[in-house]
Scaffold this active site. Sequence first.
Site, PDB file in Angstrom:
ATOM      1  N   VAL A  12     -21.965  38.004  13.391  1.00  0.00           N
ATOM      2  CA  VAL A  12     -21.127  38.059  12.181  1.00  0.00           C
ATOM      3  C   VAL A  12     -21.724  37.218  11.054  1.00  0.00           C
ATOM      4  O   VAL A  12     -21.815  37.672   9.902  1.00  0.00           O
ATOM      5  CB  VAL A  12     -19.693  37.570  12.492  1.00  0.00           C
ATOM      6  CG1 VAL A  12     -18.810  37.769  11.281  1.00  0.00           C
ATOM      7  CG2 VAL A  12     -19.127  38.306  13.666  1.00  0.00           C
ATOM      8  N   ASN A 102     -26.552  26.049  13.110  1.00  0.00           N
ATOM      9  CA  ASN A 102     -26.067  24.665  13.201  1.00  0.00           C
ATOM     10  C   ASN A 102     -26.959  23.871  14.145  1.00  0.00           C
ATOM     11  O   ASN A 102     -26.512  23.386  15.179  1.00  0.00           O
ATOM     12  CB  ASN A 102     -24.628  24.648  13.737  1.00  0.00           C
ATOM     13  CG  ASN A 102     -23.609  24.600  12.621  1.00  0.00           C
ATOM     14  OD1 ASN A 102     -23.920  24.214  11.494  1.00  0.00           O
ATOM     15  ND2 ASN A 102     -22.394  24.991  12.924  1.00  0.00           N
ATOM     16  N   SER A 128     -22.483  26.285   5.463  1.00  0.00           N
ATOM     17  CA  SER A 128     -21.069  26.141   5.780  1.00  0.00           C
ATOM     18  C   SER A 128     -20.232  27.165   5.041  1.00  0.00           C
ATOM     19  O   SER A 128     -20.551  27.551   3.922  1.00  0.00           O
ATOM     20  CB  SER A 128     -20.574  24.746   5.415  1.00  0.00           C
ATOM     21  OG  SER A 128     -19.183  24.668   5.689  1.00  0.00           O
ATOM     22  N   LYS A 188     -25.338  18.800   7.138  1.00  0.00           N
ATOM     23  CA  LYS A 188     -24.370  19.760   7.702  1.00  0.00           C
ATOM     24  C   LYS A 188     -23.662  19.162   8.911  1.00  0.00           C
ATOM     25  O   LYS A 188     -22.462  19.364   9.118  1.00  0.00           O
ATOM     26  CB  LYS A 188     -25.083  21.069   8.080  1.00  0.00           C
ATOM     27  CG  LYS A 188     -24.175  22.087   8.783  1.00  0.00           C
ATOM     28  CD  LYS A 188     -23.015  22.498   7.899  1.00  0.00           C
ATOM     29  CE  LYS A 188     -22.148  23.639   8.383  1.00  0.00           C
ATOM     30  NZ  LYS A 188     -21.744  23.768   9.709  1.00  0.00           N
ATOM     31  N   HIS A 191     -21.112  16.932   7.537  1.00  0.00           N
ATOM     32  CA  HIS A 191     -20.058  17.803   6.992  1.00  0.00           C
ATOM     33  C   HIS A 191     -19.088  18.167   8.118  1.00  0.00           C
ATOM     34  O   HIS A 191     -17.863  18.089   7.975  1.00  0.00           O
ATOM     35  CB  HIS A 191     -20.695  19.063   6.389  1.00  0.00           C
ATOM     36  CG  HIS A 191     -19.726  20.183   6.129  1.00  0.00           C
ATOM     37  ND1 HIS A 191     -19.218  20.975   7.139  1.00  0.00           N
ATOM     38  CD2 HIS A 191     -19.145  20.633   4.987  1.00  0.00           C
ATOM     39  CE1 HIS A 191     -18.374  21.854   6.629  1.00  0.00           C
ATOM     40  NE2 HIS A 191     -18.317  21.671   5.319  1.00  0.00           N
ATOM     41  N   ASN A 192     -19.646  18.577   9.242  1.00  0.00           N
ATOM     42  CA  ASN A 192     -18.785  18.982  10.361  1.00  0.00           C
ATOM     43  C   ASN A 192     -18.024  17.802  10.949  1.00  0.00           C
ATOM     44  O   ASN A 192     -16.882  17.942  11.375  1.00  0.00           O
ATOM     45  CB  ASN A 192     -19.606  19.682  11.446  1.00  0.00           C
ATOM     46  CG  ASN A 192     -19.903  21.127  11.071  1.00  0.00           C
ATOM     47  OD1 ASN A 192     -19.974  21.455   9.892  1.00  0.00           O
ATOM     48  ND2 ASN A 192     -20.072  21.978  12.053  1.00  0.00           N
ATOM     49  N   GLU A 195     -15.266  17.369   8.786  1.00  0.00           N
ATOM     50  CA  GLU A 195     -14.365  18.515   9.086  1.00  0.00           C
ATOM     51  C   GLU A 195     -13.484  18.181  10.297  1.00  0.00           C
ATOM     52  O   GLU A 195     -12.261  18.377  10.270  1.00  0.00           O
ATOM     53  CB  GLU A 195     -15.228  19.746   9.343  1.00  0.00           C
ATOM     54  CG  GLU A 195     -14.504  20.996   9.810  1.00  0.00           C
ATOM     55  CD  GLU A 195     -15.505  22.127  10.128  1.00  0.00           C
ATOM     56  OE1 GLU A 195     -16.392  22.414   9.300  1.00  0.00           O
ATOM     57  OE2 GLU A 195     -15.392  22.723  11.216  1.00  0.00           O
ATOM     58  N   LYS A 266     -17.921  22.882  19.444  1.00  0.00           N
ATOM     59  CA  LYS A 266     -19.284  23.360  19.721  1.00  0.00           C
ATOM     60  C   LYS A 266     -20.296  22.233  19.706  1.00  0.00           C
ATOM     61  O   LYS A 266     -21.454  22.447  20.030  1.00  0.00           O
ATOM     62  CB  LYS A 266     -19.669  24.437  18.720  1.00  0.00           C
ATOM     63  CG  LYS A 266     -18.907  25.733  18.927  1.00  0.00           C
ATOM     64  CD  LYS A 266     -19.703  26.914  18.381  1.00  0.00           C
ATOM     65  CE  LYS A 266     -18.790  27.975  17.823  1.00  0.00           C
ATOM     66  NZ  LYS A 266     -18.312  27.625  16.467  1.00  0.00           N
TER      67      LYS A 266
HETATM   68  C1  6PG Z   1     -18.729  25.583   8.779  1.00  0.00           C
HETATM   69  C2  6PG Z   1     -18.119  25.254  10.094  1.00  0.00           C
HETATM   70  C3  6PG Z   1     -18.794  26.012  11.162  1.00  0.00           C
HETATM   71  C4  6PG Z   1     -17.956  26.081  12.408  1.00  0.00           C
HETATM   72  C5  6PG Z   1     -18.040  24.847  13.198  1.00  0.00           C
HETATM   73  C6  6PG Z   1     -16.881  24.750  14.141  1.00  0.00           C
HETATM   74  O1  6PG Z   1     -19.092  24.644   8.119  1.00  0.00           O
HETATM   75  O2  6PG Z   1     -18.809  26.759   8.435  1.00  0.00           O
HETATM   76  O3  6PG Z   1     -18.222  23.896  10.340  1.00  0.00           O
HETATM   77  O4  6PG Z   1     -20.058  25.466  11.307  1.00  0.00           O
HETATM   78  O5  6PG Z   1     -16.642  26.364  12.086  1.00  0.00           O
HETATM   79  O6  6PG Z   1     -19.221  24.932  13.937  1.00  0.00           O
HETATM   80  O7  6PG Z   1     -17.198  23.774  14.980  1.00  0.00           O
HETATM   81  P1  6PG Z   1     -16.427  23.557  16.307  1.00  0.00           P
HETATM   82  O8  6PG Z   1     -16.472  24.852  17.064  1.00  0.00           O
HETATM   83  O9  6PG Z   1     -17.170  22.476  16.970  1.00  0.00           O
HETATM   84  O10 6PG Z   1     -15.033  23.204  15.920  1.00  0.00           O
END
Ligand code: 6PG
Length: 508
Positions: A12, A102, A128, A188, A191-192, A195, A266
């Site tokens: 995707v 990633n 992202s 990145k 960033h996560n 997140e 992840k």
């Molecule tokens: C982004 C997200 C993307 C994904 C994460 C989710 O920036 O587009 O961060 O990379 O949603 O990998 O991470 P988890 O599965 O670890 O929550």
Amino acid sequence: MNADVAVIGTGVMGSNLARNLARQPETRVAIYDLDVDRARAVAAAHPEAGFLVAETPAGLAQMLTTPRVAILMVNAGPATDAAIADIAAVFEPGDIIVDGGNSLFTDTIVRGEQLEGTGIEFVGVGISGGEVGALLGPSMMVGGSEAAWQRLRPLLTPIAARAEVAGLEAPVPCVAHIGTDGAGHFAKMVHNGIEYADMQLIAEACRILRDDLGLSPAAISAVLTEWNAGELESYLIEVTAEVLAHTDAATGLPFVDIVADAAGAKGTGAWTAKVGLDLGVPVPTIAEAVFARSLSQAGALRALGADIPGPVGNAEPLSTGDRNAAGGPTGERAAAGGDDPVAPDRLGERIETVRQALFAGKILAYVQGFDEIAAGAQAYGWDVDLGELASIWRAGCIIRARVLDRIVAAYDRQEGLGSLLADDELRAEVGQAQGALRSAVGAAIGQGIPVPALSSALAYLDGIRAPRATAAIIQAQRDFFGSHTYGRVDRPGIFHTLWSGDRSEVEL
Ligand code: 6PG
């Protein structure tokens, strides 16, 4: 017919990024996938994109105009290594391989080193924005050499998200060169990490609104929608309001009540925490958000905990009832009384406390994340423009939020700003919201509502505010059992006390 760029991996994310590229004028896109049928299906499903489908890496190399650019959109780890090997075997000096997955930044550094000597440039790009972002405009954090960036810039700029910024006529494209080799993937990763922290902080605020204040999911959704009109405005608040308003079709219950209480991950959040540990940068709120997911998965442990008596908030889920005119619960919860519903006249005030607590937690999570990037830049020799990085997180990415305007302004105000907390305005803001953070965390703790991210944000804040915290005792303990030495507050030098002798002090 020749293609201008290749996208490798047609899952995707890959197919959406390829479609985004193909929408740009005069950009012909070749796609390649180990599963050729999948690539063919993507091309057939999107005839408007005019994809050229390559059946082999060699075929792909032939399709591309030189010097070539291929963007890998495959799973991080061995799949990325395999794809790089396949493409490097057919590419030539001057060609560029971009890893848009990633990937762990240290893997990106190693992969770049492995390609050194081939003349093929390797560029790690943190992308992202999820599936929609890939299609409509992601935020992109570019690593690799300056020369590679100059070549990629015209390709990536038109497909990036655009941030509308007050006072600027043209929107800002959300793509920037963060630094050499692994810098893009490092950014990145953090960033996560932010997140993870932001998601956890929001989830905890929702838990307080529900279990302490007795609001239903629908009512919390309405509260978040209101918050989203103010300084907390962000994609993640918006998403949370949406999921809270959703009803499960099968049961008629609030969707959030039928989702199993176990969060997946992840790995990027854990990397951020680990790198913070390695670099000695305090990122406790990010780490707690990672641990909260681990704890959510620890079924056996949680089963043991279920037997331990104590408060667990007003945890009875409200499946009916909505917000009354004053924002309070209606229906069962209001009638029950015994659940200690918050008096409607105080409810607005309590909700505001939670809002401010969340805002403080959010700023502190950003402080930690940006500190980690600054430390990473120093450790790996990257010249990262933190203000520019904040500016490309204002659209397209998952952590896009109004507060980033404030962060960009802080970096604009002071060149070489050490930490975000060195900015007077942000520091004052956190100072003001501190009372709300303390009160929300205090109330949650008193009621047994787990708020690890909010409490760690508060502990972090108190840790940096404390004139003297706990380290003097730690250092004394270390000196006692391991002769690890200590400094003194009254004069420079390194000292050791002869603990097993006459306890006199020696200067080393
Ligand atoms: C982004 C997200 C993307 C994904 C994460 C989710 O920036 O587009 O961060 O990379 O949603 O990998 O991470 P988890 O599965 O670890 O929550």
